[in-house]
Design a protein around this motif. Structure first.
Motif, PDB file in Angstrom:
ATOM      1  N   ASP A  66       1.940   0.846 -10.436  1.00  0.00           N
ATOM      2  CA  ASP A  66       1.022   1.124  -9.337  1.00  0.00           C
ATOM      3  C   ASP A  66      -0.408   1.007  -9.827  1.00  0.00           C
ATOM      4  O   ASP A  66      -0.659   0.759 -11.005  1.00  0.00           O
ATOM      5  N   GLY A  88      -1.891   7.449  -2.134  1.00  0.00           N
ATOM      6  CA  GLY A  88      -2.742   6.300  -1.879  1.00  0.00           C
ATOM      7  C   GLY A  88      -2.601   5.254  -2.969  1.00  0.00           C
ATOM      8  O   GLY A  88      -1.740   5.334  -3.829  1.00  0.00           O
ATOM      9  N   TYR A 120      -1.774   1.492  -4.474  1.00  0.00           N
ATOM     10  CA  TYR A 120      -0.817   0.408  -4.235  1.00  0.00           C
ATOM     11  C   TYR A 120       0.319   0.487  -5.238  1.00  0.00           C
ATOM     12  O   TYR A 120       0.128   0.908  -6.371  1.00  0.00           O
ATOM     13  N   PRO A 147       0.834  -1.208   0.000  1.00  0.00           N
ATOM     14  CA  PRO A 147       0.000   0.000   0.000  1.00  0.00           C
ATOM     15  C   PRO A 147       0.864   1.251   0.000  1.00  0.00           C
ATOM     16  O   PRO A 147       1.948   1.280   0.585  1.00  0.00           O
ATOM     17  N   LEU A 148       0.381   2.274  -0.674  1.00  0.00           N
ATOM     18  CA  LEU A 148       1.034   3.583  -0.658  1.00  0.00           C
ATOM     19  C   LEU A 148       0.373   4.452   0.398  1.00  0.00           C
ATOM     20  O   LEU A 148      -0.841   4.367   0.611  1.00  0.00           O
ATOM     21  N   SER A 149       1.151   5.289   1.031  1.00  0.00           N
ATOM     22  CA  SER A 149       0.599   6.193   2.038  1.00  0.00           C
ATOM     23  C   SER A 149      -0.249   7.270   1.365  1.00  0.00           C
ATOM     24  O   SER A 149      -0.116   7.531   0.164  1.00  0.00           O
ATOM     25  N   ALA A 150      -1.082   7.909   2.150  1.00  0.00           N
ATOM     26  CA  ALA A 150      -1.895   9.012   1.634  1.00  0.00           C
ATOM     27  C   ALA A 150      -0.992  10.129   1.098  1.00  0.00           C
ATOM     28  O   ALA A 150      -1.306  10.767   0.098  1.00  0.00           O
ATOM     29  N   ALA A 151       0.160  10.333   1.741  1.00  0.00           N
ATOM     30  CA  ALA A 151       1.103  11.362   1.297  1.00  0.00           C
ATOM     31  C   ALA A 151       1.674  11.038  -0.089  1.00  0.00           C
ATOM     32  O   ALA A 151       2.059  11.938  -0.832  1.00  0.00           O
ATOM     33  N   ASP A 152       1.719   9.743  -0.420  1.00  0.00           N
ATOM     34  CA  ASP A 152       2.205   9.316  -1.728  1.00  0.00           C
ATOM     35  C   ASP A 152       1.071   9.148  -2.732  1.00  0.00           C
ATOM     36  O   ASP A 152       1.270   8.609  -3.816  1.00  0.00           O
TER      37      ASP A 152
END
Length: 71
Positions: free
Chosen positions: A34, A19, A21, A12-17
């Motif tokens: 992604d 969101g 995957y 998973p990607l962070s919200a800062a990145d």
């Protein structure tokens, strides 16, 4: 070589990145993609693996054999 034979890691990607995957093919340096969902990331990485292999072959570079056996 079949793109589906390569190991894929989906994280998973962070919200800062942004969101969603990220999907990485660890055996193929720099091969990543992604998607909004894990399935989309998986679909996209298989396309990226195919492109990675094609580009390596066109450039005369070696393509690593998949570490895992196909099921």
């Amino acid at each position: 070589m079949n793109p589906f034979d390569y190991e894929v890691d989906i994280l998973p990607l962070s919200a800062a990145d942004g969101g969603g995957y990220t999907a990485v093919a660890p055996e193929l340096p720099g091969c990543r993609s992604d998607g909004e969902t894990p399935q989309e990331a998986l679909d996209n990485i298989y396309d990226a693996i195919g492109c990675w292999i094609e580009a390596a072959q066109e450039l005369g570079r070696p393509v690593p054999q998949p570490r895992r056996a196909a099921a």
